[in-house]
Design an enzyme around this catalytic site. Structure first.
Site, PDB file in Angstrom:
ATOM      1  N   GLY A 122      13.356  11.134  36.344  1.00 18.97           N
ATOM      2  CA  GLY A 122      14.428  10.619  37.439  1.00 18.97           C
ATOM      3  C   GLY A 122      14.326  11.427  38.756  1.00 18.97           C
ATOM      4  N   GLY A 150      16.037  11.394  42.814  1.00 16.22           N
ATOM      5  CA  GLY A 150      17.273  11.186  43.674  1.00 16.22           C
ATOM      6  C   GLY A 150      17.280  11.731  44.926  1.00 16.22           C
ATOM      7  N   GLY A 151      18.504  11.511  45.818  1.00 11.56           N
ATOM      8  CA  GLY A 151      18.821  12.321  47.119  1.00 11.56           C
ATOM      9  C   GLY A 151      18.676  13.675  46.819  1.00 11.56           C
ATOM     10  CG  PHE A 152      21.916  15.575  45.192  1.00  7.27           C
ATOM     11  CD1 PHE A 152      22.525  16.049  46.331  1.00  7.27           C
ATOM     12  CD2 PHE A 152      22.392  14.361  44.402  1.00  7.27           C
ATOM     13  CE1 PHE A 152      23.545  15.370  46.795  1.00  7.27           C
ATOM     14  CE2 PHE A 152      23.506  13.849  44.767  1.00  7.27           C
ATOM     15  CZ  PHE A 152      24.077  14.260  46.133  1.00  7.27           C
ATOM     16  N   GLY A 153      17.062  15.753  44.453  1.00  5.33           N
ATOM     17  CA  GLY A 153      15.932  16.296  43.876  1.00  5.33           C
ATOM     18  C   GLY A 153      15.557  15.441  42.455  1.00  5.33           C
ATOM     19  CB  THR A 158      16.067  14.793  36.644  1.00 11.95           C
ATOM     20  OG1 THR A 158      17.300  14.894  37.547  1.00 11.95           O
ATOM     21  CG2 THR A 158      16.782  15.200  35.329  1.00 11.95           C
ATOM     22  CG  ASP A 200      24.848   8.800  45.203  1.00 10.44           C
ATOM     23  OD1 ASP A 200      24.827   7.554  45.622  1.00 10.44           O
ATOM     24  OD2 ASP A 200      23.737   9.534  44.855  1.00 10.44           O
TER      25      ASP A 200
END
Length: 777
Positions: A508, A510-513, A515, A625
C-alpha cells in the site's frame, strides 16, 4: 310506553317537518353535492397515487377511475387500504401500513414516492397510516388542516425536513407517530399544546435538534390527554421543560439518547400516573443532566421503570425511591451519585433490575436489598462500598461487586471475608499490645522508605538508558521498540525482510509514504511504513512525537511496535493484519460477507477507535484522514484504524510553511477544506462518508456520479436519493435484499447526520458510537 316508542313519534315529526319545508330542488342539490364530494375524494386519492412512482407489488392496482371508492353503502371499499363512512360516503381512513410480519425482505411490497398535499383535501379523513414505506421528502403542512384527523402514522418513511407546526395546532389529532425518519431542525414551539387532544406523541429516532420550548400562548401546559411522549434518540439540547410536569395523565416519558443538560425538573414529581421514565444516555460531555434526583419521584406510586443512566447526576439516592411499590427497574448507573444505598430500597418488593454501578456510593450493601425475591439483575460495581456482602435469595454474579476495594470478597457459601487490602485499623480490640502495632508501623515505614529509594535508583537508571538509547539510535541504525515488539525487530532484519523495500513486498501507499509486508522471523509478519523523508525535518522532535504514539493501545487501533529515525530514512513498524483494508472489502466483487452483521461490526469498531482518539488520548488526536484504505481488517473482519497521529507529524515537521490539507479528496469535511481549521467533527464527516460507502458499495467519487456533473460525490448523491424518496436505491442490492431494512435505514440516517455541512449540528464520535450500539446487530 317504552322509551324508544316515546322518542319515535316526535323524531319523525321533526324529520318530516324538515323535509316538508325543504324545497325539492335543494334536496336534489344536496344529493348532487354528496356525489361530487365522493368524486372529489376519488380525484384526490388518484392524485396521491400519481405521486407514487414505485409500486412493485401493485398494492394500488385496485385504485381506478371507476368505480368510486365509496360507491357502495358499507364502510368497506374496493380500493385497497381505503375505508368510507357508510352514511356520508366519504373517505375516512387511508391505511397502507404493512405490518412487520407482512413485510417482504427484498422490499417488494414497499411503496416509494412523495407525500402529496392532495391528501389534505380528504376533509373527512380520520386515519392516515402510511408507515414503513418510502414516502420521503417533506411532510405537507396542509395535513394539519384536516379537522377530523385523529391518527397520523408516518413512522419509518425516510421523511426529511422539519415537522410542520400546523400538526401541533390540530384539535382533533389523538395519535401522532413520526418516529424513525430523518426529520431535522427543532421541534416547533408549543408542541405541548394545552388545547390539543394528543394522547400519543412519538418523534423518536430522528435528527431533531435544538432546545425544547413551550408555546407562550399555552399557559396551561400540555394536553391533559397525553399519555405517551417519546423524543428519544435525537440531538435535542438545553433543559428539560418544566411544563412537562403538567401532563397529569402521562404514563410513559422517554427522553433518552439526547444531549439534554441541566437538572431534572422537580415538576416531574407531579406526574402521578407515570410508569416509565427514561432520561438515560444524554452523552455529550459538558452537556449532561446534572443536579440531584428529585425527591418527589418517590411519590409516583405507579412508577415502574426509572432509567437515568449515563448522566452527571450528583447527590444521594432519595429514600423515597424505596416507597415505589410498583418499581420494576432502577438504573442510575454511570453518574456521580454519593451517599448510601437507601436501606428501605428493599421495600420496593417488585424490583427485578437494580443498576447502580459506576458511581461513588459508599457504605454497606443493605440486607434489605438482598431480600428482594424478584431481583434478577444487580450491578453495584465500581463504587466505594465496604463491609460484607449479605446473602442474597438468588445466585449472584460476583462481577456485580467488583471495583469496590473495601468490600468483602464475593461469598462462596453465604460468608463474606474481609478484603486483604483494607487499610488499618479495621478495629482494635481492648487489651491489644499497642507497642506491637507501633513496631509494625515503623517496620512498614522503614521498608517503604528503602523500597522507594531502590525504585528511584532503578527509575533514574532506566531513564538514563532510554535517553542514551534514543541518542544512540540517532547515530546508529537502531530500531526503537515498544511493548509487544517481537525479539527479531531490528534494522537489519527489517531491510532483509522487505527486500530493501522492494516493490514485490509493497502492500500500500499513501500521503505519508509506502507500506511493505515483512516476515521478520518465520511465521511473524509486520507492516513497515516507510515515511516520505522529504516531508519531515527535526529528528529529535519527531522522536518525541512518535514515542507518544507508541504508548497508545486500543483494540481497534493498529499497534505501533517500533520505529527507526535516521537522517536519510524513517520508518514505522506495525502489527500486520491479513484481512487487507476496507477499501478492498467494499469495492472488490470477490469479497464476501457484505451483510448487515459484518458492516455493523466494522462501523462500531471504527467508531470505537475514533472515540478513543478523541476522548481518551492526552493530548487528544484528530485523525484527519479517515478513509477505507486506512481501515484494516483481520481474518475475522475485525476493523483497525491506521495512520492515526501521522497528520500531526506532517503539520509540525514539514520542511516548509504550507496550507495543504491533510486528508483525501472526497472524504475531507467542507469546513476543513476551506479554512484548514481542524476539529474532531472533521473526522465525523469522513466517517460518515465511509458509512455511505459501506452501505452502497460505491466510492466517494464513484464514476457513476459523472451524470450529475463535476464534483458530485457520494454525500450529494445520498442527499438526492433521500430527498426524492429513493433511499433504498442507495444500498447495494445484496445488502438491501438481506436486510434488516429498519437498521439499514437507521445507519443511513446516521451517515446523513455525520455529513451535514453545519459543524454544530454534526454529532460527536461518542454520540455516533452510541447510535451504532443502539442498532440491532
Amino acid at each position: 310506553m317504552t322509551p324508544s316508542a316515546a322518542f319515535f313519534p316526535p323524531f319523525f315529526f321533526l324529520l318530516f317537518s324538515m323535509l316538508a319545508l325543504t324545497p325539492i330542488h335543494r334536496f336534489n342539490a344536496a344529493a348532487l353535492s354528496q356525489d361530487q364530494d365522493q368524486d372529489n375524494d376519488a380525484t384526490w386519492l388518484l392524485s396521491f397515487k400519481a405521486s407514487v412512482y414505485s409500486d412493485p407489488s401493485n398494492l394500488l392496482g385496485s385504485w381506478n377511475t371507476s368505480p368510486n371508492p365509496c360507491s357502495n353503502s358499507s364502510s368497506s371499499s374496493s380500493w385497497f387500504g381505503v375505508s368510507c363512512d357508510p352514511i356520508s360516503s366519504r373517505v375516512v381512513s387511508l391505511n397502507l401500513t404493512i405490518p412487520s410480519q407482512g413485510r417482504q425482505p427484498n422490499g417488494f411490497n414497499i411503496l416509494s414516492g412523495t407525500l402529496s398535499s392532495s391528501l389534505a383535501h380528504l376533509t373527512h379523513l380520520r386515519i392516515l397510516s402510511l408507515a414503513h414505506h418510502a414516502f420521503s421528502g417533506r411532510i405537507p403542512p396542509q395535513l394539519g388542516s384536516l379537522n377530523s384527523l385523529q391518527i397520523l402514522e408516518l413512522q419509518g418513511c425516510n421523511l426529511s425536513g422539519s415537522i410542520p407546526h400546523s400538526l401541533f395546532l390540530s384539535l382533533s389529532l389523538h395519535f401522532l407517530n413520526l418516529s424513525h425518519n430523518s426529520l431535522s431542525d427543532s421541534i416547533p414551539p408549543g408542541f405541548l399544546n394545552s388545547t390539543g387532544a394528543l394522547a400519543v406523541l412519538d418523534l423518536s429516532n430522528n435528527l431533531l435538534s435544538g432546545a425544547l420550548s413551550s408555546s407562550k400562548s399555552s399557559s396551561n401546559g400540555c394536553p391533559q390527554s397525553l399519555a405517551y411522549l417519546s423524543l428519544s434518540n435525537n440531538f435535542l439540547v438545553g433543559n428539560i421543560p418544566a411544563n412537562i410536569g403538567t401532563c397529569s395523565n402521562l404514563t410513559t416519558l422517554l427522553l433518552n439518547g439526547n444531549l439534554f443538560e441541566g437538572k431534572i425538573p422537580s415538576t416531574l414529581g407531579r406526574l402521578s400516573r407515570l410508569q416509565v421514565l427514561d432520561i438515560s444516555r444524554n452523552n455529550l460531555s459538558r452537556n449532561k443532566l446534572s443536579g440531584y434526583l428529585p425527591e418527589r419521584l418517590g411519590e409516583l406510586e405507579g412508577l415502574q421503570h426509572v432509567l437515568l443512566a449515563e448522566n452527571n447526576l450528583t447527590g444521594e439516592i432519595p429514600n423515597q425511591i424505596g416507597e415505589l411499590t410498583s418499581l420494576l427497574a432502577l438504573n442510575l448507573s454511570h453518574n456521580d451519585l454519593r451517599g448510601y444505598i437507601p436501606t428501605n430500597l428493599g421495600n420496593a418488593k417488585n424490583l427485578e433490575i437494580v443498576l447502580l454501578d459506576h458511581n461513588s456510593i459508599s457504605g454497606e450493601v443493605p440486607s434489605s436489598l438482598a431480600a428482594l425475591s424478584n431481583l434478577a439483575l444487580l450491578d453495584l460495581s465500581f463504587n466505594n462500598l465496604s463491609g460484607p456482602i449479605p446473602p442474597f435469595k438468588h445466585a449472584i454474579n460476583c462481577d456485580s461487586f467488583k471495583g469496590n476495594p473495601f468490600l468483602h470478597s464475593c461469598p462462596d457459601h453465604g460468608v463474606s471475608a474481609p478484603p486483604t487490602g483494607l487499610p488499618f485499623p479495621l478495629k482494635v480490640r481492648k487489651g491489644q499490645n499497642r507497642s506491637k502495632l507501633r513496631s509494625f508501623v515503623i517496620g512498614i515505614s522503614t521498608s517503604v522508605s528503602v523500597l522507594v529509594s531502590i525504585l528511584t535508583v532503578i527509575f533514574v537508571f532506566i531513564l538514563g538508558r532510554r535517553k542514551l538509547s534514543r541518542l544512540a539510535s540517532l547515530r546508529r541504525k537502531v530500531v526503537v521498540t515498544f511493548t509487544g515488539a517481537p525479539p527479531g525487530l531490528n534494522y537489519d532484519n527489517v531491510i532483509r525482510a522487505t527486500g530493501n523495500f522492494s516493490v514485490g513486498n509493497l502492500i500500500g501507499s499513501g500521503g505519508f509514504g509506502s507500506t511493505y509486508k515483512a516476515e521478520l522471523v518465520p511465521g511473524f509478519l509486520v507492516a513497515v511504513k516507510r515515511l516520505s523523508i522529504g516531508r519531515f525535518q527535526g529528528i529529535q522532535q519527531f522522536d518525541a512525537e512518535i514515542r507518544t504514539l507508541g504508548r497508545i493501545r486500543h483494540k481497534n487501533l493498529v499497534t505501533l511496535m517500533g520505529y527507526y529515525v535516521g537522517k536519510a530514512e524513517m520508518f514505522l513498524v506495525y502489527n500486520y493484519l491479513p484481512g487487507g483494508n476496507l477499501d478492498t472489502f467494499i469495492h472488490e466483487e470477490t469479497c464476501m460477507n457484505k451483510e448487515w452483521r459484518v458492516i455493523h461490526k466494522i462501523a462500531v469498531d471504527v467508531a470505537n477507535a475514533l472515540t478513543y482518539l478523541h476522548y481518551s488520548c492526552v493530548p487528544r488526536i484528530v485523525h484527519r484522514d479517515i478513509k477505507p484504505s486506512n481501515i484494516l481488517l483481520d481474518e475475522e473482519l475485525n476493523a483497525y484504524l491506521s495512520d492515526f497521529g501521522l497528520a500531526r507529524l506532517l503539520e509540525v515537521f514539514q520542511t516548509h510553511a504550507t496550507t495543504d490539507v491533510a486528508g483525501t479528496f472526497g472524504y475531507v469535511a467542507p469546513e476543513y477544506a476551506t479554512t484548514c481549521r481542524v476539529s474532531d467533527k472533521a473526522d465525523v464527516y469522513s466517517f460518515g462518508v465511509v458509512l455511505l460507502e459501506l452501505l452502497s458499495g460505491k466510492k466517494s467519487l464513484d464514476p457513476s456520479f459523472s451524470e450529475y456533473g463535476n464534483g458530485f460525490n457520494i454525500v450529494a448523491w445520498a442527499r438526492l436519493l433521500v430527498a426524492e424518496g429513493r433511499s433504498f436505491e442507495l444500498f447495494s442490492p445484496e445488502l438491501w435484499q438481506s436486510g434488516p431494512h429498519d437498521d439499514l435505514l437507521a445507519m443511513l440516517r446516521l451517515a446523513s447526520s455525520c455529513t451535514v455541512e453545519s459543524v454544530s449540528v454534526r454529532p460527536s464520535t461518542k454520540q455516533v458510537l452510541d447510535k451504532l450500539n443502539q442498532l440491532n446487530a
